[in-house]
Motif scaffolding. Structure first.
Motif, PDB file in Angstrom:
ATOM      1  N   PRO A  63      -3.110   4.912  -4.924  1.00 28.55           N
ATOM      2  CA  PRO A  63      -3.490   4.270  -3.664  1.00 28.55           C
ATOM      3  C   PRO A  63      -4.566   3.205  -3.886  1.00 28.55           C
ATOM      4  O   PRO A  63      -5.308   3.251  -4.863  1.00 28.55           O
ATOM      5  CB  PRO A  63      -4.034   5.427  -2.825  1.00 28.55           C
ATOM      6  N   GLU A  69       0.785   4.018  -2.929  1.00 28.84           N
ATOM      7  CA  GLU A  69       0.545   5.432  -2.586  1.00 28.84           C
ATOM      8  C   GLU A  69       1.682   6.295  -3.140  1.00 28.84           C
ATOM      9  O   GLU A  69       1.440   7.364  -3.712  1.00 28.84           O
ATOM     10  CB  GLU A  69       0.448   5.582  -1.073  1.00 28.84           C
ATOM     11  N   ARG A  77      -6.021  -2.099   6.910  1.00 28.95           N
ATOM     12  CA  ARG A  77      -6.042  -0.655   6.682  1.00 28.95           C
ATOM     13  C   ARG A  77      -5.271   0.078   7.782  1.00 28.95           C
ATOM     14  O   ARG A  77      -4.505   1.000   7.500  1.00 28.95           O
ATOM     15  CB  ARG A  77      -7.468  -0.127   6.626  1.00 28.95           C
ATOM     16  N   ALA A 116       0.829  -1.209   0.000  1.00 29.23           N
ATOM     17  CA  ALA A 116       0.000   0.000   0.000  1.00 29.23           C
ATOM     18  C   ALA A 116       0.861   1.255   0.000  1.00 29.23           C
ATOM     19  O   ALA A 116       0.534   2.247  -0.671  1.00 29.23           O
ATOM     20  CB  ALA A 116      -0.946  -0.014   1.203  1.00 29.23           C
ATOM     21  N   GLU A 117       1.955   1.213   0.740  1.00 24.17           N
ATOM     22  CA  GLU A 117       2.874   2.356   0.783  1.00 24.17           C
ATOM     23  C   GLU A 117       3.463   2.632  -0.597  1.00 24.17           C
ATOM     24  O   GLU A 117       3.527   3.788  -1.040  1.00 24.17           O
ATOM     25  CB  GLU A 117       3.984   2.080   1.793  1.00 24.17           C
TER      26      GLU A 117
END
Length: 130
Positions: free
Chosen positions: A62, A57, A126, A53-54
């Motif tokens: 994202p 993003e 999340r 996810a990082e």
């Protein structure tokens, strides 16, 4: 409900050395009574998803809400594929004890993962990526 496969190799009925439930270690660990091993599975999933996810993003893409919602099921699918490949490999090479010893803990890990509500797992993932 996930049932344990009926495999004829006797070593599959014995927990592997890495299975915390074999020694009674880790009792009561995990979120919501997940039991032994649940924390390690959740931590591994969180670390993997957090890194992914990082990077997404960072690249300006994202994860979307539908992608976050799908992740718990996709993680379970990945575990299931690994188990299928392991069971197949074990059937082709029954003398490979490593393959046999990893199957039972893998089935237990998948069951623990699927026993948790998907929405709870999604929120866990999340939070880890926040």
């Amino acid at each position: 409900s996930l049932s344990q496969p009926s495999l004829s190799q006797p070593s599959l009925s014995q927990p592997s050395l890495g299975d915390a439930s074999a020694s009674g270690e880790g009792e009561g660990r995990g979120h919501g009574g997940g039991g032994p091993g649940a924390v390690a599975e959740e931590e591994a999933a969180c670390a993997l998803v957090s890194g992914f996810a990082e990077e997404a993003e960072r690249q300006g893409q994202p994860l979307t809400d539908p992608e976050w919602t799908a992740l718990p099921t996709l993680i379970a699918c990945r575990i299931a594929v690994s188990l299928c490949v392991g069971a197949y490999s074990s059937s082709k090479d029954p003398s490979n004890e490593y393959l046999q010893l990893t199957l039972l803990p893998g089935f237990k890990a998948l069951k623990r993962w699927r026993d948790k509500p998907a929405a709870e797992l999604e929120q866990l993932l999340r939070r880890a990526a926040a």
